[in-house]
Design a protein around this motif. Structure first.
Motif, PDB file in Angstrom:
ATOM      1  N   GLU A 136       0.921  -1.229   0.113  1.00 45.66           N
ATOM      2  CA  GLU A 136      -0.026   0.103   0.068  1.00 45.66           C
ATOM      3  C   GLU A 136       0.834   1.256   0.017  1.00 45.66           C
ATOM      4  O   GLU A 136       0.514   2.252  -0.769  1.00 45.66           O
ATOM      5  N   SER A 150       3.713   1.593  -1.321  1.00 45.70           N
ATOM      6  CA  SER A 150       4.176   1.834  -2.637  1.00 45.70           C
ATOM      7  C   SER A 150       3.573   2.359  -3.627  1.00 45.70           C
ATOM      8  O   SER A 150       3.924   2.783  -4.776  1.00 45.70           O
ATOM      9  N   SER A 151       2.211   2.530  -3.376  1.00 44.36           N
ATOM     10  CA  SER A 151       1.195   3.245  -4.461  1.00 44.36           C
ATOM     11  C   SER A 151       0.937   4.456  -4.028  1.00 44.36           C
ATOM     12  O   SER A 151      -0.103   5.100  -4.489  1.00 44.36           O
ATOM     13  N   ASN A 192       0.919   8.249  -4.423  1.00 42.91           N
ATOM     14  CA  ASN A 192       1.233   9.258  -5.310  1.00 42.91           C
ATOM     15  C   ASN A 192       2.299  10.011  -4.831  1.00 42.91           C
ATOM     16  O   ASN A 192       3.173  10.874  -5.778  1.00 42.91           O
ATOM     17  N   ASN A 226       8.857   4.348  -4.348  1.00 42.21           N
ATOM     18  CA  ASN A 226       7.932   2.968  -4.652  1.00 42.21           C
ATOM     19  C   ASN A 226       8.754   1.875  -4.780  1.00 42.21           C
ATOM     20  O   ASN A 226       8.414   0.728  -4.313  1.00 42.21           O
ATOM     21  N   THR A 249       5.328  -4.507 -11.583  1.00 39.94           N
ATOM     22  CA  THR A 249       5.348  -3.323 -11.059  1.00 39.94           C
ATOM     23  C   THR A 249       6.820  -2.636 -10.990  1.00 39.94           C
ATOM     24  O   THR A 249       6.896  -1.538 -11.444  1.00 39.94           O
TER      25      THR A 249
END
Length: 134
Positions: free
Chosen positions: A81, A83-84, A86, A93, A128
């Motif tokens: 969570e 890592s995402s 903004n 990230n 990712t």
């Protein structure tokens, strides 16, 4: 010890729920401080120190807190969570993704059985991570 394990499970689940609530309400900037403050206050767990540990060092660090396989997976979810967000840089990230992968690998090592879900999560994280390098 069983009581400590249950309390730790509850704490990590609650922390993850709070992260998701903050993210869904658009308060991403508060997530990192929430995670850091909660882990420090509840467990004396230093997130910044933890992020710098090698995979080998992770294992002994987590043993100090009596983390079991499920706790390690929840901590990986928290890092996923993180890592995402903004507000993170690409490198931040990538660091969170790398740490989540290491945690999932550690959970695999501590497990007596193969987890398809964990393996799928690691595969998605690697994809990712690679996409962030482009």
């Amino acid at each position: 010890l069983q009581n400590q394990i249950e309390q730790l499970s509850f704490f990590l689940k609650k922390l993850l729920a709070n992260i998701l609530a903050l993210k869904s309400s658009g308060n991403e900037l508060d997530v990192e401080s929430l995670v850091s403050n909660e882990l420090t206050n509840e467990l004396n767990f230093d997130v910044n120190e933890f992020k710098l540990l090698s995979k080998y060092e992770l294992k002994s660090y987590l043993q100090k807190f009596n983390f079991n396989e499920n706790h390690i997976e929840k901590l990986a979810e928290i890092f996923i969570e993180m890592s995402s967000l903004n507000s993170n840089t690409v490198i931040e990230n990538q660091n969170y993704i790398s740490k989540a992968i290491e945690l999932l690998e550690l959970a695999d090592e501590n497990s007596n059985s193969f987890s398809v879900e964990r393996n799928q999560t690691k595969t998605k994280l690697l994809e990712t991570f690679k996409s962030l390098q482009n």
